[in-house]
Scaffold this active site. Structure first.
Site, PDB file in Angstrom:
ATOM      1  N   LYS A 131      39.437  26.481  53.326  1.00  0.00           N
ATOM      2  CA  LYS A 131      38.154  26.663  52.656  1.00  0.00           C
ATOM      3  C   LYS A 131      37.535  25.319  52.261  1.00  0.00           C
ATOM      4  O   LYS A 131      36.322  25.125  52.385  1.00  0.00           O
ATOM      5  CB  LYS A 131      38.339  27.559  51.425  1.00  0.00           C
ATOM      6  CG  LYS A 131      38.642  29.008  51.796  1.00  0.00           C
ATOM      7  CD  LYS A 131      39.182  29.814  50.627  1.00  0.00           C
ATOM      8  CE  LYS A 131      39.565  31.209  51.084  1.00  0.00           C
ATOM      9  NZ  LYS A 131      40.248  32.003  50.037  1.00  0.00           N
ATOM     10  N   GLN A 175      42.117  31.942  43.772  1.00  0.00           N
ATOM     11  CA  GLN A 175      42.923  32.298  44.943  1.00  0.00           C
ATOM     12  C   GLN A 175      43.985  33.316  44.550  1.00  0.00           C
ATOM     13  O   GLN A 175      44.771  33.105  43.643  1.00  0.00           O
ATOM     14  CB  GLN A 175      43.579  31.046  45.529  1.00  0.00           C
ATOM     15  CG  GLN A 175      44.377  31.312  46.797  1.00  0.00           C
ATOM     16  CD  GLN A 175      43.512  31.785  47.949  1.00  0.00           C
ATOM     17  OE1 GLN A 175      42.438  31.258  48.182  1.00  0.00           O
ATOM     18  NE2 GLN A 175      43.980  32.795  48.651  1.00  0.00           N
ATOM     19  N   ASP A 198      32.949  35.527  45.390  1.00  0.00           N
ATOM     20  CA  ASP A 198      33.866  36.471  46.039  1.00  0.00           C
ATOM     21  C   ASP A 198      33.332  37.895  45.988  1.00  0.00           C
ATOM     22  O   ASP A 198      33.769  38.756  46.740  1.00  0.00           O
ATOM     23  CB  ASP A 198      35.245  36.420  45.374  1.00  0.00           C
ATOM     24  CG  ASP A 198      36.281  35.716  46.245  1.00  0.00           C
ATOM     25  OD1 ASP A 198      36.040  35.598  47.460  1.00  0.00           O
ATOM     26  OD2 ASP A 198      37.318  35.292  45.711  1.00  0.00           O
TER      27      ASP A 198
END
Length: 371
Positions: A131, A175, A198
């Site tokens: 990422k 995460q 997200d």
């Protein structure tokens, strides 16, 4: 409550039921009858773990370590088009890089993404590296807060709060998974709604579920699935779609997003009876169960479009890492039946990262009031 209902029946010329009719178990003692009433099933339903029966793995010589390319091994009798997620993701990133350049030239600012990484899980470290590399590719500024696995939940919570108040950060990613001693829901809910790239905040999920409402951010994996369908010219409206799996991260929001595109959606989960028969009716199959080779060729209708979200490590002594990645769909069987299919790896994964970048750029444009 019963007294009020008796009055209602009498006002309407009806005879109220006898006391024994109120309780099917009238032979029980009054205290037992009351207990029986309070033990009625919850309207919201029980929260049960999603445990899938493990499929029978095909013989090793029928499971190549990586999916064949369109012209690889003609003996497979391949009919499906391979949906190249890496190539499509690069195209998306090229467009995002242009947007970031224009933003920087106009206001001398760029989007910023913060990642909170707790623990030393190798897979999580790899995902975060990918990422960050993707951010660099398009010009997004990135920050990583690495924390030990034994840190307290409050420390992680406070790290999120600091990023919430940092004006140069427009997206925050925690995460997953987090260590077992932490409450994932509480930490995810601490992320500012305006920086929830997200798309997991209850407000974003709720707005996705409600017709006419617009979430600030759509969860990245479902967004990737729909983008892949659009980019391959797959018609969604009016089609039968089956989503296998119902996690909050992938399956559930994917089913909601498909409904927003007016597909007729069925969810198959670990408690579904005859899942293969249900899946075989689908024009579009999106599998996000997290079980390698769960979906076999005989689960699919000929000509179906298959999007495989699963990324499952499977033991492979020939690999340097000792394992290889397999999707939920048995690729070498499905490729003979489907009209189009995503490989694993190289399908949904790269597109999910691209959608994370897209959400971050959108967040920055909103914060800086850029068009």
């Amino acid at each position: 409550m019963r007294r009020g209902l008796v009055a209602f029946w009498r006002r309407n010329g009806a005879r109220p039921p006898s006391s024994s009719s109120w309780l099917q178990h009238s032979s029980l003692a009054p205290s037992q009858q009351a207990l029986h009433l309070t033990e009625a099933p919850s309207i919201i339903g029980p929260n049960l773990p999603e445990i899938w029966a493990q499929p029978i793995t095909p013989p090793r010589n029928h499971l190549p370590s990586s999916p064949p390319t369109p012209h690889h091994n003609a003996s497979i009798e391949q009919t499906a088009t391979i949906i190249d997620g890496r190539l499509i993701a690069e195209d998306v990133k090229f467009g995002l890089a242009d947007e970031v350049r224009r933003m920087k030239n106009a206001i001398q600012k760029v989007p910023g993404l913060a990642v909170v990484l707790v623990g030393q899980r190798r897979d999580s470290q790899t995902y975060v590296r990918n990422k960050i590399k993707a951010c660099e590719d398009v010009g997004i500024m990135s920050l990583v807060k690495e924390m030990p696995a034994d840190c307290s939940q409050d420390e992680v919570f406070n790290a999120v709060l600091k990023f919430n108040t940092n004006p140069s950060i427009h997206g925050i990613l925690v995460q997953l998974p987090l260590p077992q001693h932490m409450d994932e829901e509480k930490i995810l809910n601490a992320v500012s709604l305006k920086k929830d790239v997200d798309g997991f905040h209850p407000m974003n999920m709720g707005n996705l579920a409600m017709s006419g409402r617009k979430p600030l951010f759509i969860p990245c994996t479902p967004k990737a699935c729909i983008e892949l369908l659009h980019r391959t010219g797959t018609e969604i409206m009016g089609r039968n779609a089956v989503v296998i799996g119902r996690s909050n991260i992938a399956g559930l929001p994917t089913s909601l997003l498909l409904q927003r595109h007016h597909a007729t959606v069925t969810i198959v989960h670990a408690f579904t009876k005859n899942p293969e028969e249900i899946t075989r009716e689908a024009d579009i199959v999106i599998s996000a169960a997290g079980v390698a080779n769960l979906v076999r060729g005989n689960w699919l209708k000929r000509g179906a479009v298959v999007i495989d979200v699963g990324t499952n490590p499977v033991e492979d002594p020939d690999s340097e890492l000792g394992y290889c990645l397999k999707g939920d769909v048995c690729f070498e069987e499905a490729v003979r039946v489907a009209s189009a299919i995503t490989p694993v790896p190289g399908g949904v994964g790269p597109m999910t990262v691209a959608m994370l970048l897209a959400n971050t750029v959108d967040s920055a444009k909103t914060a800086y009031e850029c068009s």
